[in-house]
Design a protein around this motif. Structure first.
Motif, PDB file in Angstrom:
ATOM      1  N   GLU A   1      -2.726   5.313   3.223  1.00  0.00           N
ATOM      2  CA  GLU A   1      -3.895   4.474   2.955  1.00  0.00           C
ATOM      3  C   GLU A   1      -4.312   3.712   4.211  1.00  0.00           C
ATOM      4  O   GLU A   1      -3.511   3.491   5.121  1.00  0.00           O
ATOM      5  CB  GLU A   1      -3.591   3.480   1.834  1.00  0.00           C
TER       6      GLU A   1
ATOM      7  N   ASP B   1       4.690   1.035   9.897  1.00  0.00           N
ATOM      8  CA  ASP B   1       3.691  -0.023  10.012  1.00  0.00           C
ATOM      9  C   ASP B   1       4.125  -1.296   9.295  1.00  0.00           C
ATOM     10  O   ASP B   1       3.498  -2.345   9.440  1.00  0.00           O
ATOM     11  CB  ASP B   1       2.345   0.429   9.424  1.00  0.00           C
ATOM     12  N   VAL B   2       5.198  -1.216   8.533  1.00  0.00           N
ATOM     13  CA  VAL B   2       5.713  -2.381   7.822  1.00  0.00           C
ATOM     14  C   VAL B   2       6.025  -3.511   8.803  1.00  0.00           C
ATOM     15  O   VAL B   2       6.595  -3.294   9.860  1.00  0.00           O
ATOM     16  CB  VAL B   2       6.982  -2.005   7.025  1.00  0.00           C
TER      17      VAL B   2
ATOM     18  N   SER C   1      -1.855   4.698   7.134  1.00  0.00           N
ATOM     19  CA  SER C   1      -0.616   3.932   7.323  1.00  0.00           C
ATOM     20  C   SER C   1       0.625   4.817   7.158  1.00  0.00           C
ATOM     21  O   SER C   1       0.645   5.787   6.409  1.00  0.00           O
ATOM     22  CB  SER C   1      -0.567   2.772   6.338  1.00  0.00           C
TER      23      SER C   1
ATOM     24  N   ILE D   1       0.829  -1.192   0.000  1.00  0.00           N
ATOM     25  CA  ILE D   1       0.000   0.000   0.000  1.00  0.00           C
ATOM     26  C   ILE D   1       0.865   1.243   0.000  1.00  0.00           C
ATOM     27  O   ILE D   1       2.074   1.186   0.274  1.00  0.00           O
ATOM     28  CB  ILE D   1      -0.941   0.029   1.218  1.00  0.00           C
ATOM     29  N   GLN D   2       0.223   2.377  -0.300  1.00  0.00           N
ATOM     30  CA  GLN D   2       0.889   3.666  -0.248  1.00  0.00           C
ATOM     31  C   GLN D   2       0.697   4.275   1.136  1.00  0.00           C
ATOM     32  O   GLN D   2      -0.343   4.069   1.791  1.00  0.00           O
ATOM     33  CB  GLN D   2       0.318   4.606  -1.303  1.00  0.00           C
ATOM     34  N   GLU D   3       1.691   5.003   1.556  1.00  0.00           N
ATOM     35  CA  GLU D   3       1.602   5.708   2.829  1.00  0.00           C
ATOM     36  C   GLU D   3       0.323   6.542   2.860  1.00  0.00           C
ATOM     37  O   GLU D   3      -0.021   7.205   1.870  1.00  0.00           O
ATOM     38  CB  GLU D   3       2.821   6.598   3.020  1.00  0.00           C
TER      39      GLU D   3
ATOM     40  N   VAL E   1      -5.740   0.138   5.911  1.00  0.00           N
ATOM     41  CA  VAL E   1      -5.481  -1.289   5.703  1.00  0.00           C
ATOM     42  C   VAL E   1      -6.501  -2.099   6.498  1.00  0.00           C
ATOM     43  O   VAL E   1      -6.864  -1.715   7.619  1.00  0.00           O
ATOM     44  CB  VAL E   1      -4.062  -1.652   6.191  1.00  0.00           C
TER      45      VAL E   1
ATOM     46  N   LEU F   1       2.799  -6.755   5.526  1.00  0.00           N
ATOM     47  CA  LEU F   1       2.401  -5.419   5.093  1.00  0.00           C
ATOM     48  C   LEU F   1       3.622  -4.632   4.653  1.00  0.00           C
ATOM     49  O   LEU F   1       4.603  -4.530   5.399  1.00  0.00           O
ATOM     50  CB  LEU F   1       1.693  -4.678   6.229  1.00  0.00           C
ATOM     51  N   THR F   2       3.548  -4.096   3.449  1.00  0.00           N
ATOM     52  CA  THR F   2       4.577  -3.202   2.927  1.00  0.00           C
ATOM     53  C   THR F   2       3.947  -1.851   2.664  1.00  0.00           C
ATOM     54  O   THR F   2       2.907  -1.770   2.010  1.00  0.00           O
ATOM     55  CB  THR F   2       5.188  -3.759   1.622  1.00  0.00           C
ATOM     56  N   VAL F   3       4.572  -0.801   3.154  1.00  0.00           N
ATOM     57  CA  VAL F   3       4.059   0.554   2.972  1.00  0.00           C
ATOM     58  C   VAL F   3       5.074   1.343   2.163  1.00  0.00           C
ATOM     59  O   VAL F   3       6.221   1.526   2.575  1.00  0.00           O
ATOM     60  CB  VAL F   3       3.824   1.247   4.327  1.00  0.00           C
ATOM     61  N   ASN F   4       4.644   1.810   1.015  1.00  0.00           N
ATOM     62  CA  ASN F   4       5.511   2.620   0.156  1.00  0.00           C
ATOM     63  C   ASN F   4       5.378   4.089   0.525  1.00  0.00           C
ATOM     64  O   ASN F   4       4.289   4.628   0.538  1.00  0.00           O
ATOM     65  CB  ASN F   4       5.148   2.424  -1.311  1.00  0.00           C
TER      66      ASN F   4
END
Lengths: 111, 114
Positions: free
Chosen positions: A17, A83-84, A79, A13-15, A19, A107-110
């Motif tokens: 957003e 939060d990763v 996010s 997801i993008q920072e 979840v 969870l990956t946060v871009n």
């Protein structure tokens, strides 16, 4: 034995957003636990739920204990990169020394 | 992590070697457990103890032995390591009758068997 089905398996997801992830069980749990695991660390408890229908928040995290006692949901709002990690649901299978875990949501946060 | 100490943090073993993963807690918890974590599998219970002198098997006990001679310590022994035991191991402790928020995990022990 009891099994917990956790979904999704991973999320990108993008920072900023929101979840949402969930956990379902074939049998009833009287407690639902949500953990986060950072790389190279042990699980850290985020939220504990003890009553069907209970909705509990911890900062930007909100978790709910399903009415049927066979499911639970975790939501993260707005996010941020920290939060990763891997998020696990878990429930005691009779007592606190026998936890059953879901397989986790990565969870990956871009930024 | 509050009071659960695991050693070593990292270990490489050859197939057939034996070793002991140590776990100690200073919170006077009755319950202690060992879990292993494999990719995509979550954490699975290996062995647990409800008090000194009492141990029992969890979901994946084969290849592991435990003992609980004191309240504080709960070592996990691999008698003859196999590559299938390559994993991350976590020790946990909690109060008897405690709620879910009284369970504490150690920081993990990374074991590689070659």
């Amino acid at each position: 034995g009891q099994q917990l089905n956790q979904s999704p398996q991973s999320m990108f997801i993008q920072e900023g957003e929101d979840v949402s992830m969930n956990c379902t069980s074939s049998s009833i749990f009287n407690t639902w636990l949500w953990y986060k695991q950072d790389p190279g660390e042990g699980p850290v408890l985020l939220i504990a739920l003890y009553k069907a229908g209970e909705l509990t928040s911890n900062g930007r995290l909100t978790a709910q204990f399903g009415i049927t006692r066979k499911d639970s949901f975790l939501n993260i709002s707005a996010s941020i990169p920290s939060d990763v990690g891997i998020y696990f649901c878990a429930g005691p299978s009779g007592s606190n020394y026998k936890l059953t875990f879901g397989k986790g949501t990565l969870l990956t946060v871009n930024p | 992590n509050a009071g659960v100490t695991q050693t070593p943090k990292f270990q490489v073993l050859k197939t057939g070697q034996s070793m002991t993963l140590q776990c100690a807690q200073d919170m006077n918890h009755e319950y202690m457990s060992w879990y292993r974590q494999d990719p995509g599998m979550g954490l699975r219970l290996i062995h647990y103890s409800v008090g000194a002198g009492i141990t029992d098997q969890g979901e994946v006990p084969n290849g592991y032995n435990v003992s609980r001679s004191t309240t504080e310590d709960f070592p996990l022994r691999l008698l003859s390591a196999a590559p299938s035991q390559t994993s991350v191991y976590f020790c946990a402790s909690s109060y008897r009758g405690g709620a879910g928020n009284t369970i504490y995990f150690g920081e993990g022990s990374w074991l590689t068997v070659v």
